[in-house]
Design a protein around this motif. Structure first.
Motif, PDB file in Angstrom:
ATOM      1  N   GLU A  69      -5.512   8.739   0.504  1.00  0.00           N
ATOM      2  CA  GLU A  69      -6.369   8.076   0.690  1.00  0.00           C
ATOM      3  C   GLU A  69      -5.738   6.227   1.045  1.00  0.00           C
ATOM      4  OE1 GLU A  69      -5.615  10.316  -2.346  1.00  0.00           O
ATOM      5  OE2 GLU A  69      -7.902  10.899  -1.758  1.00  0.00           O
TER       6      GLU A  69
ATOM      7  N   LEU B 299       0.564  -1.203  -0.067  1.00  0.00           N
ATOM      8  CA  LEU B 299      -0.318  -0.049   0.099  1.00  0.00           C
ATOM      9  C   LEU B 299       0.514   1.611   0.071  1.00  0.00           C
ATOM     10  CD1 LEU B 299      -3.191  -0.467   2.277  1.00  0.00           C
ATOM     11  CD2 LEU B 299      -3.176  -0.232   0.132  1.00  0.00           C
TER      12      LEU B 299
ATOM     13  N   GLU C 201      -7.669   0.339   7.301  1.00  0.00           N
ATOM     14  CA  GLU C 201      -8.315  -0.251   6.871  1.00  0.00           C
ATOM     15  C   GLU C 201      -7.954  -1.787   7.327  1.00  0.00           C
ATOM     16  OE1 GLU C 201     -11.020   0.634   3.481  1.00  0.00           O
ATOM     17  OE2 GLU C 201     -11.174   2.883   4.442  1.00  0.00           O
ATOM     18  N   GLU C 202      -6.579  -1.660   6.563  1.00  0.00           N
ATOM     19  CA  GLU C 202      -6.221  -3.425   6.753  1.00  0.00           C
ATOM     20  C   GLU C 202      -5.440  -3.353   8.275  1.00  0.00           C
ATOM     21  OE1 GLU C 202      -5.668  -5.690   3.855  1.00  0.00           O
ATOM     22  OE2 GLU C 202      -7.513  -4.636   3.083  1.00  0.00           O
TER      23      GLU C 202
ATOM     24  N   ASP D 180      -5.946   6.081   4.540  1.00  0.00           N
ATOM     25  CA  ASP D 180      -7.696   5.859   5.030  1.00  0.00           C
ATOM     26  C   ASP D 180      -7.579   3.516   5.105  1.00  0.00           C
ATOM     27  OD1 ASP D 180      -8.290   7.953   5.222  1.00  0.00           O
ATOM     28  OD2 ASP D 180      -9.215   8.453   3.051  1.00  0.00           O
ATOM     29  N   ARG D 181      -6.629   3.613   3.392  1.00  0.00           N
ATOM     30  CA  ARG D 181      -6.794   2.091   3.394  1.00  0.00           C
ATOM     31  C   ARG D 181      -5.433   1.276   3.504  1.00  0.00           C
ATOM     32  NH1 ARG D 181      -8.595  -2.544   1.993  1.00  0.00           N
ATOM     33  NH2 ARG D 181      -7.742  -4.136   0.258  1.00  0.00           N
TER      34      ARG D 181
END
Length: 162
Positions: free
Chosen positions: A102, A91, A109-110, A105-106
């Protein structure tokens, strides 16, 4: 008209960076029990190193850097290059100056989806309080002495300064 020389701007930038570092030391020691036992100098060193690591990934806004530091505190200081956390490195490899938020954010979340196994919740798993969300800006860069003035305000200031 108010003018700043380069030396004054660099002093303001240093003061801004020190304020950000102090805020992050306070936040990390309050939010994460595993960090609470560290002494201030050791935690400040981790914060400074984390800021440099985030900048190496083109993550420079205060809000994104604060989330990077929180993830580093939970997942490990070297989470971005840890062979056990390849998802994080993948990522972070996609980050550029336009998509840093973004990607963060990802990443959060992961991290929330991962089972840490140590019983401590990641920053993504604990719902942040609105005050903490408002503490940092996505527009302000770490160490930026002066943020950009929104266009409408800048126009009004220009009208009055003429």
């Amino acid at each position: 008209m108010l003018k700043f020389v380069k030396q004054q701007m660099s002093q303001l930038a240093e003061a801004g960076a020190r304020d950000f570092q102090a805020t992050m030391v306070r936040r990390l020691s309050e939010q994460l029990p595993s960090i609470a036992g560290m002494n201030g100098a050791e935690l400040l060193g981790k914060v400074k190193a984390g800021i440099e690591r985030a900048a190496a990934h083109q993550i420079t806004s205060e809000k994104d850097v604060s989330r990077f530091l929180e993830l580093a505190a939970v997942l490990g200081d070297q989470f971005d290059v840890d062979p056990k956390l390849t998802w994080a490195a993948e990522l972070l490899a996609k980050v550029n100056s336009k998509n840093a938020t973004e990607v963060m954010d990802r990443l959060c979340e992961e991290a929330a989806a991962q089972d840490s196994g140590d019983g401590e919740k990641s920053p993504a798993q604990t719902k942040a309080t609105p005050a903490a969300d408002e503490e940092f800006s996505n527009r302000a860069q770490v160490g930026d002495p002066i943020g950009r003035c929104p266009r409408a305000i800048a126009r009004r200031l220009y009208m009055f300064s003429s």
